[in-house]
Design an enzyme around this catalytic site. Structure first.
Site, PDB file in Angstrom:
ATOM      1  N   PHE A 110      53.264   5.872   8.037  1.00 11.77           N
ATOM      2  CA  PHE A 110      53.589   7.249   8.405  1.00 11.77           C
ATOM      3  C   PHE A 110      54.651   7.320   9.501  1.00 11.77           C
ATOM      4  O   PHE A 110      55.343   8.311   9.634  1.00 11.77           O
ATOM      5  CB  PHE A 110      52.309   7.991   8.833  1.00 11.77           C
ATOM      6  CG  PHE A 110      52.076   8.078  10.307  1.00 11.77           C
ATOM      7  CD1 PHE A 110      51.457   7.056  10.988  1.00 11.77           C
ATOM      8  CD2 PHE A 110      52.484   9.198  11.022  1.00 11.77           C
ATOM      9  CE1 PHE A 110      51.237   7.144  12.354  1.00 11.77           C
ATOM     10  CE2 PHE A 110      52.265   9.289  12.383  1.00 11.77           C
ATOM     11  CZ  PHE A 110      51.641   8.255  13.047  1.00 11.77           C
ATOM     12  N   LYS A 111      54.807   6.250  10.263  1.00 13.98           N
ATOM     13  CA  LYS A 111      55.776   6.304  11.359  1.00 13.98           C
ATOM     14  C   LYS A 111      57.210   6.463  10.859  1.00 13.98           C
ATOM     15  O   LYS A 111      58.087   6.875  11.606  1.00 13.98           O
ATOM     16  CB  LYS A 111      55.618   5.075  12.244  1.00 13.98           C
ATOM     17  CG  LYS A 111      54.261   5.100  12.948  1.00 13.98           C
ATOM     18  CD  LYS A 111      54.087   3.992  13.945  1.00 13.98           C
ATOM     19  CE  LYS A 111      52.787   4.146  14.707  1.00 13.98           C
ATOM     20  NZ  LYS A 111      51.581   3.973  13.851  1.00 13.98           N
ATOM     21  N   ASP A 112      57.419   6.167   9.578  1.00 12.48           N
ATOM     22  CA  ASP A 112      58.743   6.385   8.992  1.00 12.48           C
ATOM     23  C   ASP A 112      59.193   7.841   9.096  1.00 12.48           C
ATOM     24  O   ASP A 112      60.381   8.113   9.225  1.00 12.48           O
ATOM     25  CB  ASP A 112      58.733   6.016   7.503  1.00 12.48           C
ATOM     26  CG  ASP A 112      58.666   4.512   7.283  1.00 12.48           C
ATOM     27  OD1 ASP A 112      59.200   3.759   8.120  1.00 12.48           O
ATOM     28  OD2 ASP A 112      58.089   4.100   6.260  1.00 12.48           O
ATOM     29  N   LEU A 115      60.543   8.043  12.502  1.00 13.99           N
ATOM     30  CA  LEU A 115      61.516   7.025  12.893  1.00 13.99           C
ATOM     31  C   LEU A 115      62.746   6.968  11.979  1.00 13.99           C
ATOM     32  O   LEU A 115      63.664   6.198  12.232  1.00 13.99           O
ATOM     33  CB  LEU A 115      60.842   5.666  12.993  1.00 13.99           C
ATOM     34  CG  LEU A 115      60.096   5.527  14.338  1.00 13.99           C
ATOM     35  CD1 LEU A 115      59.118   4.373  14.318  1.00 13.99           C
ATOM     36  CD2 LEU A 115      61.075   5.385  15.494  1.00 13.99           C
ATOM     37  N   THR A 143      54.905   0.693  14.113  1.00 18.05           N
ATOM     38  CA  THR A 143      56.064   1.295  14.775  1.00 18.05           C
ATOM     39  C   THR A 143      57.246   0.346  14.765  1.00 18.05           C
ATOM     40  O   THR A 143      58.377   0.749  14.544  1.00 18.05           O
ATOM     41  CB  THR A 143      55.761   1.603  16.260  1.00 18.05           C
ATOM     42  OG1 THR A 143      54.605   2.395  16.324  1.00 18.05           O
ATOM     43  CG2 THR A 143      56.903   2.347  16.909  1.00 18.05           C
TER      44      THR A 143
END
Ligand SMILES: *Cc1c(COP(=O)(O)O)cnc(C)c1O
Length: 490
Positions: A110-112, A115, A143
């Site tokens: 989900f950090k995509d 980011l 991350t």
């Protein structure tokens, strides 16, 4: 337009561009927007727009010194080619729970979502200065890769990633150490995630290091979820999932929903809280933790106490004892009392423990509930959900799903934060198949479920390892100094 202040001092104000470049406030506090709860977004409008249109609309209220054209360009660059689903973050009904899939980006986590956008926002902000930026990132696993991928070969920006050596999954490890790009460096740390994160925080405040970098026209900044530019893109999918529920006929505009969020550093669930403050109709946020139940205890007792053993689990991205973004919730829940927040954070720093006052705790409890699920419970959930629905959850998402199921009532959206293939071995074990080799496990899982492995994970095993340095926490400052030389001068 200096509308961002520090959670610990209302007099330290900066613009949103500066907040994104700085990462953390010089006093150690986190940047917040005091007027956040005065913003009221038009829900009906949101329910008629695309993900990208909603991103521009929502961000324009939060990043006020970016022009609409700048935001449009950033959002286009971030989301046009990097996600494999047209909806970016689709909602799927799995039994009685609505699963919000946040893992269709370049690194399957989900950090995509944040980011891919943060480097665009940062690069845009750098244009108004003539500086370069070196990103320092401590990662518990996901991350790191998402940041490396987002910042790879972005002009005038370099990145150093620090991960806890041997405490990330085999796939997370491979994803990081195979990263290409002339501006990226990756280091294993002897210690756990909190050790790495605490040291990165100290480096940002280290006067000697900052002076050294400033001489080379380089500023140090973060891509961790304490950065405003990481946080705000995550608000978008809370609104967008609401839109999808409306479009699927599950709810009508104005109805309340609940969210269950697999939580570590408190960034993801905080973004949901921001959405709530901006007008999203929310009944409850369920903060779902693994056996590192520091938040479960806090939300039950009002006492935050990090003095406890750190437990390594099969959901490593949630293995965290200091949930940094909680500080922002404390700011809003205490009626924006920066002195109180500064006091609690000082106690946390000195004694590893603080207790919030009655009123702040009441405010929090009205909106937040909590639960913790240990590894056995997590495996059981992966197993049971697959048997019943043929839907495969990764360990992080399974924790949220279990909490959602246990608290059914209103429509509940459960956030799914990683592809199960990122944790193939543990997921396979949950299905009662043991396989020692992570790569074989990935193939086995795909055969068992008659499903395809995401391409960006499948290719990993054949890539060369480019980063193999493992260092002590005490050496982090030295490698950062070296990086300012190597990254920008060749
Ligand atoms: C980072 C991460 C989390 C926790 O999110 P926070 O914002 O740190 O609370 C949960 N699941 C996965 C897969 C993650 O990568």
């Amino acid at each position: 337009m200096n509308d961002y202040i520090s959670t610990r001092d209302a007099h330290q104000s900066v613009s949103s561009k500066q907040a994104i470049l700085n990462g953390i406030s010089p006093d150690g506090g986190l940047y917040v927007l005091p007027g956040l709860d005065q913003i009221h977004l038009d829900l009906s409008l949101i329910c008629s727009k695309s993900y990208k249109e909603n991103a521009v609309y929502i961000l324009s209220h939060l990043l006020t010194d970016y022009s609409i054209d700048e935001l449009r360009m950033c959002v286009e660059n971030a989301y046009s080619n990097s996600f494999s689903k047209e909806e970016i973050t689709p909602v799927k009904k799995v039994d009685d729970v609505y699963v919000l899939e946040l893992f269709h980006g370049p690194t399957c986590a989900f950090k995509d979502v944040a980011l891919t956008l943060l480097p665009q926002l940062m690069s845009c902000a750098l244009k108004s200065t003539n500086q370069k930026a070196l990103i320092l990132t401590a990662t518990s696993g996901d991350t790191g890769k998402a940041a490396l991928s987002g910042f790879c070969d972005v002009d005038n920006i370099g990145i150093n990633v620090f991960y806890p050596y041997k405490k990330v999954s085999a796939i997370q490890y491979r994803q990081m150490v195979t990263q290409k790009g002339k501006n990226v460096k990756v280091f294993g740390i002897q210690g756990n995630f909190d050790d790495a994160q605490s040291q990165v925080k100290r480096l940002f405040l280290d006067e000697e290091l900052n002076a050294y970098c400033a001489k080379q026209n380089v500023m140090l900044t973060s891509a961790n979820s304490i950065n405003v530019g990481r946080l705000v893109p995550q608000i978008v999918y809370y609104f967008d999932s609401y839109k999808q529920l409306v479009q699927q006929g599950v709810i009508q505009v104005g109805d309340k929903v609940s969210f269950t969020v697999p939580t570590g550093n408190f960034g993801d669930v905080l973004a949901g809280y921001y959405a709530y403050l901006m007008g999203l109709p929310v009944e409850k946020f369920y903060v779902a933790s693994n056996a590192n139940r520091v938040l479960t205890d806090f939300l039950t007792s009002g006492i935050y106490d990090r003095n406890r053993d750190f437990i390594q689990t099969i959901s490593p991205s949630m293995d965290i004892l200091i949930s940094s973004n909680l500080e922002r919730l404390l700011y809003y829940a205490s009626n924006k009392d920066t002195q109180k927040v500064a006091g609690w954070m000082q106690e946390l720093n000195e004694k590893g423990r603080y207790q919030v006052d009655e009123q702040t705790f009441e405010t929090i409890k009205n909106l937040f509930a909590c639960a913790s699920v240990d590894d056995n419970g997590t495996r059981q959930e992966i197993h049971d959900v697959y048997e019943k629905t043929k839907y495969l959850l990764d360990p992080h998402s399974a924790i949220a799903y279990k909490v959602a199921k246990d608290n059914a009532g209103r429509p509940v959206v459960s956030l799914a934060t990683a592809s199960p293939y990122k944790f193939s071995q543990d997921v396979l074990k949950a299905l009662n198949i043991n396989e020692e080799n992570e790569w074989v496990a990935m193939d086995e899982l795909s055969k068992y479920c008659q499903d395809v492995i995401p391409a960006q994970l499948k290719e990993l095993r054949d890539l060369a390892i480019l980063h193999n340095q493992v260092i002590d926490v005490d050496s982090m400052k030295d490698v950062v100094c070296q990086s300012t030389q190597e990254v920008f001068h060749d």
